[in-house]
Scaffold this active site. Sequence first.
Site, PDB file in Angstrom:
ATOM      1  N   HIS A 147       0.948  -1.207  -0.093  1.00 36.26           N
ATOM      2  CA  HIS A 147      -0.048  -0.005   0.067  1.00 36.26           C
ATOM      3  C   HIS A 147       0.893   1.298  -0.144  1.00 36.26           C
ATOM      4  CE1 HIS A 147      -3.584  -2.516   1.520  1.00 36.26           C
ATOM      5  NE2 HIS A 147      -3.301  -2.646   0.433  1.00 36.26           N
ATOM      6  N   CYS A 182       3.766  13.019  -8.215  1.00 36.12           N
ATOM      7  CA  CYS A 182       3.215  13.863  -8.800  1.00 36.12           C
ATOM      8  C   CYS A 182       1.958  13.387  -9.495  1.00 36.12           C
ATOM      9  CB  CYS A 182       3.954  14.483  -9.648  1.00 36.12           C
ATOM     10  SG  CYS A 182       3.245  15.751 -10.648  1.00 36.12           S
ATOM     11  N   CYS A 201       2.774  14.385 -13.721  1.00 34.07           N
ATOM     12  CA  CYS A 201       3.807  13.579 -14.443  1.00 34.07           C
ATOM     13  C   CYS A 201       4.321  12.260 -13.772  1.00 34.07           C
ATOM     14  CB  CYS A 201       5.006  14.490 -14.425  1.00 34.07           C
ATOM     15  SG  CYS A 201       6.069  14.697 -12.977  1.00 34.07           S
TER      16      CYS A 201
HETATM   17  C1  BJW Z   1      -3.018  -7.082  16.741  1.00 34.42           C
HETATM   18  C2  BJW Z   1      -2.359  -6.294  17.584  1.00 34.42           C
HETATM   19  C3  BJW Z   1      -1.356  -6.648  18.072  1.00 34.42           C
HETATM   20  C4  BJW Z   1      -4.163  -4.933  16.878  1.00 34.42           C
HETATM   21  N1  BJW Z   1      -0.868  -7.794  17.700  1.00 34.42           N
HETATM   22  N2  BJW Z   1      -2.595  -8.127  16.270  1.00 34.42           N
HETATM   23  C5  BJW Z   1     -13.807  -6.838  -3.641  1.00 34.42           C
HETATM   24  C6  BJW Z   1     -12.879  -7.197  -4.186  1.00 34.42           C
HETATM   25  C7  BJW Z   1     -11.744  -6.483  -4.555  1.00 34.42           C
HETATM   26  C8  BJW Z   1     -11.603  -5.052  -4.126  1.00 34.42           C
HETATM   27  C9  BJW Z   1     -12.868  -4.684  -3.392  1.00 34.42           C
HETATM   28  C10 BJW Z   1     -13.938  -5.551  -2.975  1.00 34.42           C
HETATM   29  N3  BJW Z   1     -14.781  -5.291  -2.289  1.00 34.42           N
HETATM   30  C11 BJW Z   1     -14.395  -3.757  -2.020  1.00 34.42           C
HETATM   31  C12 BJW Z   1     -13.313  -3.643  -2.734  1.00 34.42           C
HETATM   32  C13 BJW Z   1     -12.083  -2.346  -2.783  1.00 34.42           C
HETATM   33  C14 BJW Z   1     -11.603  -2.071  -1.493  1.00 34.42           C
HETATM   34  C15 BJW Z   1     -11.765  -3.087  -0.333  1.00 34.42           C
HETATM   35  O1  BJW Z   1     -11.095  -3.963   0.000  1.00 34.42           O
HETATM   36  N4  BJW Z   1     -12.565  -2.592   0.444  1.00 34.42           N
HETATM   37  C16 BJW Z   1     -13.141  -3.243   1.877  1.00 34.42           C
HETATM   38  C17 BJW Z   1     -12.707  -2.395   3.108  1.00 34.42           C
HETATM   39  C18 BJW Z   1     -14.381  -3.592   1.528  1.00 34.42           C
HETATM   40  N5  BJW Z   1     -10.238  -2.374  -1.960  1.00 34.42           N
HETATM   41  C19 BJW Z   1      -9.367  -1.307  -2.810  1.00 34.42           C
HETATM   42  O2  BJW Z   1      -9.916  -0.259  -3.079  1.00 34.42           O
HETATM   43  C20 BJW Z   1      -7.993  -1.487  -3.115  1.00 34.42           C
HETATM   44  N6  BJW Z   1      -7.972  -1.551  -4.558  1.00 34.42           N
HETATM   45  C21 BJW Z   1      -8.671  -2.119  -5.556  1.00 34.42           C
HETATM   46  O3  BJW Z   1      -9.116  -2.997  -4.960  1.00 34.42           O
HETATM   47  O4  BJW Z   1      -8.295  -1.763  -6.760  1.00 34.42           O
HETATM   48  C22 BJW Z   1      -9.046  -2.482  -7.797  1.00 34.42           C
HETATM   49  C23 BJW Z   1      -8.960  -1.668  -9.075  1.00 34.42           C
HETATM   50  C24 BJW Z   1      -8.287  -2.309 -10.385  1.00 34.42           C
HETATM   51  C25 BJW Z   1      -8.143  -1.585 -11.259  1.00 34.42           C
HETATM   52  C26 BJW Z   1      -8.360  -0.237 -11.314  1.00 34.42           C
HETATM   53  C27 BJW Z   1      -8.892   0.457 -10.142  1.00 34.42           C
HETATM   54  C28 BJW Z   1      -9.142  -0.488  -9.054  1.00 34.42           C
HETATM   55  C29 BJW Z   1      -7.056  -0.487  -2.604  1.00 34.42           C
HETATM   56  C30 BJW Z   1      -7.174  -0.765  -0.908  1.00 34.42           C
HETATM   57  C31 BJW Z   1      -6.083   0.261  -0.450  1.00 34.42           C
HETATM   58  C32 BJW Z   1      -6.207   0.261   1.163  1.00 34.42           C
HETATM   59  N7  BJW Z   1      -5.491   1.512   1.721  1.00 34.42           N
HETATM   60  C33 BJW Z   1      -5.354   1.601   3.099  1.00 34.42           C
HETATM   61  C34 BJW Z   1      -4.536   3.083   3.349  1.00 34.42           C
HETATM   62  C35 BJW Z   1      -3.143   3.067   2.989  1.00 34.42           C
HETATM   63  C36 BJW Z   1      -2.541   4.285   2.944  1.00 34.42           C
HETATM   64  C37 BJW Z   1      -2.485   4.926   4.585  1.00 34.42           C
HETATM   65  O5  BJW Z   1      -1.993   3.878   5.367  1.00 34.42           O
HETATM   66  O6  BJW Z   1      -2.722   6.011   4.728  1.00 34.42           O
HETATM   67  O7  BJW Z   1      -4.566   0.777   3.560  1.00 34.42           O
HETATM   68  S1  BJW Z   1      -6.890   1.605   4.032  1.00 34.42           S
HETATM   69  C38 BJW Z   1      -6.152   0.551   5.370  1.00 34.42           C
HETATM   70  O8  BJW Z   1      -6.610  -0.673   5.471  1.00 34.42           O
HETATM   71  C39 BJW Z   1      -4.559   0.532   4.928  1.00 34.42           C
HETATM   72  C40 BJW Z   1      -4.112  -0.738   5.453  1.00 34.42           C
HETATM   73  O9  BJW Z   1      -3.179  -1.320   4.693  1.00 34.42           O
HETATM   74  C41 BJW Z   1      -5.293  -1.579   4.986  1.00 34.42           C
HETATM   75  C42 BJW Z   1      -5.659  -2.865   5.940  1.00 34.42           C
HETATM   76  O10 BJW Z   1      -6.017  -2.745   7.176  1.00 34.42           O
HETATM   77  P1  BJW Z   1      -5.324  -3.814   8.219  1.00 34.42           P
HETATM   78  O11 BJW Z   1      -3.686  -3.400   8.033  1.00 34.42           O
HETATM   79  O12 BJW Z   1      -5.650  -4.978   8.118  1.00 34.42           O
HETATM   80  O13 BJW Z   1      -5.626  -3.192   9.671  1.00 34.42           O
HETATM   81  P2  BJW Z   1      -6.932  -3.238  10.401  1.00 34.42           P
HETATM   82  O14 BJW Z   1      -7.030  -2.128  11.484  1.00 34.42           O
HETATM   83  O15 BJW Z   1      -8.255  -3.713   9.511  1.00 34.42           O
HETATM   84  O16 BJW Z   1      -6.691  -4.639  11.247  1.00 34.42           O
HETATM   85  C43 BJW Z   1      -5.745  -4.464  12.477  1.00 34.42           C
HETATM   86  C44 BJW Z   1      -5.681  -5.936  13.027  1.00 34.42           C
HETATM   87  O17 BJW Z   1      -4.675  -5.941  13.955  1.00 34.42           O
HETATM   88  C45 BJW Z   1      -7.234  -6.339  13.587  1.00 34.42           C
HETATM   89  O18 BJW Z   1      -7.480  -7.603  13.517  1.00 34.42           O
HETATM   90  C46 BJW Z   1      -6.624  -6.336  15.122  1.00 34.42           C
HETATM   91  O19 BJW Z   1      -7.335  -7.049  16.060  1.00 34.42           O
HETATM   92  C47 BJW Z   1      -5.071  -6.444  15.022  1.00 34.42           C
HETATM   93  N8  BJW Z   1      -4.275  -6.220  16.200  1.00 34.42           N
HETATM   94  N9  BJW Z   1      -3.380  -5.078  17.625  1.00 34.42           N
HETATM   95  C48 BJW Z   1      -1.693  -8.441  16.726  1.00 34.42           C
HETATM   96  N10 BJW Z   1      -0.814  -5.947  19.207  1.00 34.42           N
END
Ligand code: BJW
Length: 243
Positions: free
Chosen positions: A118, A126, A129
């Site tokens: 990510h 940019c 460009c």
């Molecule tokens: C502990 C702990 C400890 C706590 N020890 N554990 C179906 C198919 C395909 C795509 C989609 C779909 N349905 C919807 C979509 C679109 C969307 C998506 O998936 N949405 C869902 C939410 C429904 N996906 C997208 O849009 C992606 N792109 C895409 O699909 O493109 C298709 C495309 C193709 C061609 C042209 C155009 C488009 C892009 C996704 C981008 C995600 N971006 C973010 C922000 C990044 C930038 C930033 O940080 O500012 O990424 S969102 C956020 O979520 C971030 C993370 O990397 C990501 C995942 O979250 P993560 O890391 O799992 O965190 P949490 O908070 O969810 O979980 C934390 C866990 O830790 C919990 O389980 C806790 O219990 C645990 N925990 N303390 C161990 N100490």
Amino acid sequence: MGSISSFINLLFSSKYTVAFTGSGVSAESGIPTFRGKKGIWKRINPDTVATREGFLKNPVFVWKWYLERFKTLEGAKVNYAHIALAKLEKKGLLKAVITQNIDGLHQKAGSKKVIELHGTVKKVKCLKCGKKFSSSIVSNTLPPTCPKCGGLLRPDVVWFGEPLPEKTLNEAFQEVSKTDLLIVIGTSGTVMPAAMIPYLAKQKGAKIVEVNTEETPITAIADLFFKEPCSILFRKLMEEAKI
Ligand code: BJW
């Protein structure tokens, strides 16, 4: 639930172990996760700050939010889970880390092969460009503009609705195709396409070990599940395995 000795057996018997991490791996470094009671998305709507449309509507607001986050991420210290993964790689027991995080903490801990799905806090790009620059070029004059073409600069991260960089995603899938043990740490497994990774690995016969403070959809396919904070679990693992 899993036992540390079973985890150690898997670790020493596997030929190609890969780790897949999410924001939970950095939670004990003081970085908030996205979902859950204290998650970032409880405080701010992702449509506002984590979509291209939100950014174009109000780039100054989004930049202020990211500069705050950049400060937190860059000041964060690695925790024992990051350190353990780096040690395992050095010992030849881990081949790669695939991370959804932008915080750079795996590299800070010494991990060499890190695939950042990510994007990264370290770069901006940019909109006009496509050139990338170090985030250090962003000053207090917002929004920042491209030194080459004057276009609008944005953080080099992947927002909702945007494709993941093709080369990076392919690299991750390559690792998944080779792995026989996938260690999934601190991800809710809800964001696509990254969330497919454990299922793809399982489908081709890899063992799955999950470390998370909560159960997730991935728990159902995990061979071992450790419901505890990852830094505590990895300390136990490294001590018992004498690594
Ligand atoms: C502990 C702990 C400890 C706590 N020890 N554990 C179906 C198919 C395909 C795509 C989609 C779909 N349905 C919807 C979509 C679109 C969307 C998506 O998936 N949405 C869902 C939410 C429904 N996906 C997208 O849009 C992606 N792109 C895409 O699909 O493109 C298709 C495309 C193709 C061609 C042209 C155009 C488009 C892009 C996704 C981008 C995600 N971006 C973010 C922000 C990044 C930038 C930033 O940080 O500012 O990424 S969102 C956020 O979520 C971030 C993370 O990397 C990501 C995942 O979250 P993560 O890391 O799992 O965190 P949490 O908070 O969810 O979980 C934390 C866990 O830790 C919990 O389980 C806790 O219990 C645990 N925990 N303390 C161990 N100490």
